[in-house]
Design a protein around this motif. Structure first.
Motif, PDB file in Angstrom:
ATOM      1  N   ALA A   1       6.693  30.926  72.563  1.00  0.00           N
ATOM      2  CA  ALA A   1       6.910  31.353  74.351  1.00  0.00           C
ATOM      3  C   ALA A   1       7.112  33.184  74.082  1.00  0.00           C
ATOM      4  O   ALA A   1       6.640  33.750  75.050  1.00  0.00           O
ATOM      5  N   LEU A   2       7.268  33.371  73.416  1.00  0.00           N
ATOM      6  CA  LEU A   2       7.560  35.191  73.160  1.00  0.00           C
ATOM      7  C   LEU A   2       5.736  36.031  73.255  1.00  0.00           C
ATOM      8  O   LEU A   2       5.725  37.353  73.609  1.00  0.00           O
ATOM      9  N   GLN A   3       4.812  35.495  73.027  1.00  0.00           N
ATOM     10  CA  GLN A   3       3.301  35.572  72.862  1.00  0.00           C
ATOM     11  C   GLN A   3       3.524  35.820  74.055  1.00  0.00           C
ATOM     12  O   GLN A   3       2.138  37.077  74.773  1.00  0.00           O
ATOM     13  N   LEU A   4       4.290  35.578  75.370  1.00  0.00           N
ATOM     14  CA  LEU A   4       3.628  35.946  76.975  1.00  0.00           C
ATOM     15  C   LEU A   4       4.258  37.562  77.115  1.00  0.00           C
ATOM     16  O   LEU A   4       3.600  38.293  77.781  1.00  0.00           O
ATOM     17  N   TRP A   5       4.827  38.163  75.902  1.00  0.00           N
ATOM     18  CA  TRP A   5       5.477  39.427  76.411  1.00  0.00           C
ATOM     19  C   TRP A   5       4.877  40.289  75.322  1.00  0.00           C
ATOM     20  O   TRP A   5       5.280  41.284  74.622  1.00  0.00           O
ATOM     21  N   ALA A   6       4.038  39.896  74.600  1.00  0.00           N
ATOM     22  CA  ALA A   6       3.215  40.580  73.758  1.00  0.00           C
ATOM     23  C   ALA A   6       1.917  41.892  73.715  1.00  0.00           C
ATOM     24  O   ALA A   6       1.818  41.324  75.082  1.00  0.00           O
ATOM     25  N   ASP A   7       2.483  43.198  73.958  1.00  0.00           N
ATOM     26  CA  ASP A   7       2.240  44.334  74.284  1.00  0.00           C
ATOM     27  C   ASP A   7       0.919  45.109  73.579  1.00  0.00           C
ATOM     28  O   ASP A   7       0.070  46.088  73.760  1.00  0.00           O
ATOM     29  N   GLY A   8       0.452  44.123  72.915  1.00  0.00           N
ATOM     30  CA  GLY A   8      -0.880  44.514  71.922  1.00  0.00           C
ATOM     31  C   GLY A   8      -0.863  43.487  70.670  1.00  0.00           C
ATOM     32  O   GLY A   8      -0.022  42.566  70.207  1.00  0.00           O
ATOM     33  N   PRO A   9      -2.126  43.761  69.301  1.00  0.00           N
ATOM     34  CA  PRO A   9      -2.404  43.295  68.521  1.00  0.00           C
ATOM     35  C   PRO A   9      -1.419  43.399  67.247  1.00  0.00           C
ATOM     36  O   PRO A   9      -1.347  41.777  67.309  1.00  0.00           O
ATOM     37  N   VAL A  10      -0.554  43.940  67.473  1.00  0.00           N
ATOM     38  CA  VAL A  10       0.944  43.639  66.487  1.00  0.00           C
ATOM     39  C   VAL A  10       1.659  42.836  66.329  1.00  0.00           C
ATOM     40  O   VAL A  10       1.800  41.524  65.210  1.00  0.00           O
ATOM     41  N   LEU A  11       2.052  42.452  67.381  1.00  0.00           N
ATOM     42  CA  LEU A  11       3.048  41.699  68.125  1.00  0.00           C
ATOM     43  C   LEU A  11       2.422  40.272  67.915  1.00  0.00           C
ATOM     44  O   LEU A  11       3.204  39.488  67.980  1.00  0.00           O
ATOM     45  N   LEU A  12       1.521  40.205  68.296  1.00  0.00           N
ATOM     46  CA  LEU A  12       1.039  38.694  68.679  1.00  0.00           C
ATOM     47  C   LEU A  12       0.586  38.625  67.514  1.00  0.00           C
ATOM     48  O   LEU A  12       0.698  36.886  67.295  1.00  0.00           O
ATOM     49  N   PHE A  13      -0.419  39.378  66.333  1.00  0.00           N
ATOM     50  CA  PHE A  13      -0.015  38.789  65.206  1.00  0.00           C
ATOM     51  C   PHE A  13       0.204  38.354  64.631  1.00  0.00           C
ATOM     52  O   PHE A  13       0.819  37.467  64.003  1.00  0.00           O
ATOM     53  N   VAL A  14       1.715  38.641  64.557  1.00  0.00           N
ATOM     54  CA  VAL A  14       3.382  38.275  63.826  1.00  0.00           C
ATOM     55  C   VAL A  14       3.791  37.227  64.718  1.00  0.00           C
ATOM     56  O   VAL A  14       3.780  36.294  63.738  1.00  0.00           O
ATOM     57  N   LEU A  15       3.879  37.250  65.778  1.00  0.00           N
ATOM     58  CA  LEU A  15       3.965  35.935  66.197  1.00  0.00           C
ATOM     59  C   LEU A  15       3.169  34.536  66.155  1.00  0.00           C
ATOM     60  O   LEU A  15       3.575  33.382  66.361  1.00  0.00           O
ATOM     61  N   ARG A  16       2.138  34.795  65.919  1.00  0.00           N
ATOM     62  CA  ARG A  16       0.713  33.612  65.408  1.00  0.00           C
ATOM     63  C   ARG A  16       1.255  33.229  64.283  1.00  0.00           C
ATOM     64  O   ARG A  16       1.077  32.646  63.974  1.00  0.00           O
ATOM     65  N   VAL A  17       1.703  34.633  63.044  1.00  0.00           N
ATOM     66  CA  VAL A  17       1.655  34.096  62.032  1.00  0.00           C
ATOM     67  C   VAL A  17       2.678  33.105  62.147  1.00  0.00           C
ATOM     68  O   VAL A  17       2.940  32.032  61.215  1.00  0.00           O
ATOM     69  N   LEU A  18       3.790  33.759  62.914  1.00  0.00           N
ATOM     70  CA  LEU A  18       5.007  32.135  62.883  1.00  0.00           C
ATOM     71  C   LEU A  18       4.236  31.132  63.251  1.00  0.00           C
ATOM     72  O   LEU A  18       5.184  29.608  62.989  1.00  0.00           O
ATOM     73  N   ILE A  19       4.118  31.260  64.443  1.00  0.00           N
ATOM     74  CA  ILE A  19       3.759  29.717  64.796  1.00  0.00           C
ATOM     75  C   ILE A  19       2.750  29.218  63.273  1.00  0.00           C
ATOM     76  O   ILE A  19       3.077  27.802  63.337  1.00  0.00           O
ATOM     77  N   GLY A  20       1.611  29.387  63.078  1.00  0.00           N
ATOM     78  CA  GLY A  20       1.237  28.743  61.824  1.00  0.00           C
ATOM     79  C   GLY A  20       1.973  28.654  61.088  1.00  0.00           C
ATOM     80  O   GLY A  20       2.099  28.035  59.800  1.00  0.00           O
ATOM     81  N   PHE A  21       3.401  29.425  60.273  1.00  0.00           N
ATOM     82  CA  PHE A  21       3.959  29.310  59.151  1.00  0.00           C
ATOM     83  C   PHE A  21       4.908  27.734  60.126  1.00  0.00           C
ATOM     84  O   PHE A  21       4.995  26.950  58.842  1.00  0.00           O
ATOM     85  N   GLY A  22       4.790  27.562  61.036  1.00  0.00           N
ATOM     86  CA  GLY A  22       5.660  26.095  61.317  1.00  0.00           C
ATOM     87  C   GLY A  22       4.829  25.146  61.237  1.00  0.00           C
ATOM     88  O   GLY A  22       5.212  24.275  61.155  1.00  0.00           O
ATOM     89  N   LEU A  23       3.922  25.083  62.213  1.00  0.00           N
ATOM     90  CA  LEU A  23       2.754  24.334  61.698  1.00  0.00           C
ATOM     91  C   LEU A  23       2.426  23.944  60.889  1.00  0.00           C
ATOM     92  O   LEU A  23       2.309  22.182  60.129  1.00  0.00           O
ATOM     93  N   GLY A  24       2.369  24.778  59.324  1.00  0.00           N
ATOM     94  CA  GLY A  24       2.303  24.514  57.791  1.00  0.00           C
ATOM     95  C   GLY A  24       3.225  23.717  57.623  1.00  0.00           C
ATOM     96  O   GLY A  24       2.232  23.079  56.951  1.00  0.00           O
ATOM     97  N   ALA A  25       4.289  24.055  58.075  1.00  0.00           N
ATOM     98  CA  ALA A  25       5.527  22.867  57.102  1.00  0.00           C
ATOM     99  C   ALA A  25       5.250  21.420  58.145  1.00  0.00           C
ATOM    100  O   ALA A  25       5.201  20.421  56.829  1.00  0.00           O
ATOM    101  N   ASP A  26       4.300  21.665  59.352  1.00  0.00           N
ATOM    102  CA  ASP A  26       4.545  19.799  59.716  1.00  0.00           C
ATOM    103  C   ASP A  26       3.149  19.222  59.362  1.00  0.00           C
ATOM    104  O   ASP A  26       2.934  18.104  59.345  1.00  0.00           O
ATOM    105  N   TYR A  27       2.177  20.075  59.132  1.00  0.00           N
ATOM    106  CA  TYR A  27       0.720  19.539  57.951  1.00  0.00           C
ATOM    107  C   TYR A  27       1.631  18.889  56.842  1.00  0.00           C
ATOM    108  O   TYR A  27       0.503  18.256  56.488  1.00  0.00           O
ATOM    109  N   ALA A  28       2.380  19.969  56.511  1.00  0.00           N
ATOM    110  CA  ALA A  28       3.080  19.080  55.033  1.00  0.00           C
ATOM    111  C   ALA A  28       3.792  17.999  55.520  1.00  0.00           C
ATOM    112  O   ALA A  28       3.473  16.560  54.692  1.00  0.00           O
ATOM    113  N   VAL A  29       4.549  17.475  56.087  1.00  0.00           N
ATOM    114  CA  VAL A  29       5.561  16.929  56.058  1.00  0.00           C
ATOM    115  C   VAL A  29       5.217  15.691  57.587  1.00  0.00           C
ATOM    116  O   VAL A  29       6.419  14.444  57.416  1.00  0.00           O
ATOM    117  N   GLY A  30       4.674  16.433  58.946  1.00  0.00           N
ATOM    118  CA  GLY A  30       3.807  15.084  59.800  1.00  0.00           C
ATOM    119  C   GLY A  30       2.680  14.014  59.232  1.00  0.00           C
ATOM    120  O   GLY A  30       3.432  13.162  59.475  1.00  0.00           O
TER     121      GLY A  30
END
Length: 443
Positions: A109-138
């Motif tokens: 949801a917070l990607q809507l307020w990304a005002d440049g590549p740095v913040l978007l990069f951080v948010l997408r790394v966090l999304i990937g981190f959560g999805l990585g957990a699901d790749y293991a436990v899902g």
């Protein structure tokens, strides 16, 4: 008492084991939420590729930033799978199964307020981190809950749902991603499927197989009886297994399976993510006259190949399926390299073949990993394979645009074909046949 009333008051008998239990509503719930997670993953990874050109124009991104944003979620997937897969074996599957989607929903949801590549990069790394957990436990949760006869097709179908999410993102990006605000809005819509998955997962119990591995047989029986209407016999009881150390992945008797899993998974996903993150660039290099129409055609072949692959995963052994599909994909990309100066229609023929076979072959990446490990090591092993394979995914995603720019289409396709060839050779040497064996034995 009438026969109808008698049937209504007679409780459903318990199945003699988890493996022999009929399909219950709870099986469908776990399947739906695991499918939803893979849809969310495909949607998140597909959407960045769909809107990256728009963000590049709006933010004047360099080639390095394009590569970093394209690989951002994959970087998070690496760390999430590696770290949280281990946690899933230590504390159980259930808590990660729920809390990882709190992180995914919020960061999306917070990607809507990304005002440049740095913040978007951080948010997408966090999304990937959560999805990585699901790749293991899902896949681990799904493999440990569903009856044996359905494991292959349901685990394989996870990749089909990933493809559905990816294709939906591609289509939405092509139709509505024309300006910077629309691109950020589309990225933020990834919070919607993630929120639905989160709500459905609340109340999911712990895996009976994990509880048994911890010596908690009474709790495992309660979960099996209440949710699955199945019995766990005394033969399934076991003393608590010592907490798995990460080094067990490379212990005698397990190391070959781990190295095979790492190699085959990496060889599968490196060309896949590289090609489909930068599809517009590849189609431009192929001199395709109507790239939007060809992109939709390729997306349809992705879906068709994924569905067709389910039949082969269910019917064929894991080993021959993996070897043959690697061979076909290698030939298809090598042919693209040889035909790099041919008309676009000639190039599209092997490209469509690669797309169709690759989509079906990718199903095995959800089936093989849980079957390579015993229960007490499964989430750690699956997390390691998913995470380590994302090194290859991120590397391919970062390197392909540079290769296309400096060396052209032919060399780039030959390079990706060489990766697939290496995967085929590794599978011939090391691939075990696990159909119906390890995962089932864990119960």
């Amino acid at each position: 008492m009438t026969k109808t009333a008698e049937r209504a008051t007679t409780p459903t008998p318990l199945a003699p084991s988890l493996d022999e239990a009929p399909l219950r509503p709870f099986h469908l719930r776990v399947t739906a939420t695991t499918f939803g997670a893979n849809f969310s993953d495909g949607y998140a990874l597909g959407m960045i590729g769909a809107v990256l050109a728009t963000l590049t124009d709006g933010w004047h991104l360099s080639g390095v930033w394009q590569g970093l944003l394209g690989a951002s979620a994959l970087i998070g997937l690496f760390f999430g799978s590696l770290v949280l897969g281990r946690v899933g074996d230590l504390i159980g599957r259930q808590r990660l199964y729920v809390w990882n989607f709190v992180l995914i929903t919020a960061a999306s949801a917070l990607q809507l307020w990304a005002d440049g590549p740095v913040l978007l990069f951080v948010l997408r790394v966090l999304i990937g981190f959560g999805l990585g957990a699901d790749y293991a436990v899902g896949p681990t949760m799904l493999s440990e809950f569903v009856p044996r006869r359905l494991r292959g097709v349901l685990l394989g179908a996870l990749t089909v749902l990933w493809t559905v999410g990816y294709v939906v993102a591609e289509i939405l990006g092509a139709v509505w991603g024309g300006d910077e605000h629309a691109a950020k809005l589309l990225l933020a819509t990834g919070a919607l499927p993630a929120l639905l998955v989160l709500l459905l997962r609340i109340g999911t119990p712990e895996s009976p197989a994990w509880l048994l591995s911890q010596g908690r047989a009474d709790e495992a029986r309660e979960v099996a009886r209440r949710h699955l209407r199945a019995e766990i016999g005394p033969q399934a009881e076991q003393p608590p297994v010592p907490q798995a150390a990460f080094r067990e992945l490379f212990a005698k008797g397990q190391a070959v399976r781990t190295w095979f899993g790492f190699g085959f998974y990496s060889a599968q996903v490196l060309p896949y993510f590289a090609i489909y993150t930068f599809m517009p660039v590849i189609l431009a290099a192929m001199k395709v006259s109507d790239p939007d129409a060809q992109n939709i055609t390729l997306s349809l072949f992705l879906l068709l190949g994924g569905v067709a692959g389910l039949w082969f995963v269910q019917r064929c052994g894991r080993r021959p399926f993996t070897i043959v599909t690697f061979g076909v994909m290698t030939a298809a990309l090598a042919l693209m390299g040889a035909l790099s100066h041919a008309p676009a229609w000639a190039l599209m023929t092997p490209f469509l073949l690669y797309t169709f076979v690759m989509a079906g072959a990718s199903n095995i990446t959800q089936v093989y990993p849980p079957e390579l490990y015993p229960t007490h090591l499964r989430a750690t092993g699956v997390g390691f394979l998913n995470g380590s394979s994302r090194i290859a995914s991120a590397a391919g995603t970062f390197v392909l645009p540079v290769s296309l720019e400096h060396f052209g289409l032919s060399v780039s396709m030959y390079g990706l074909a060489a990766v697939l060839l290496a995967g085929m050779v590794l599978s011939i040497l090391w691939a075990p046949e696990t159909k119906g064996s390890v995962t089932a034995a864990a119960h």
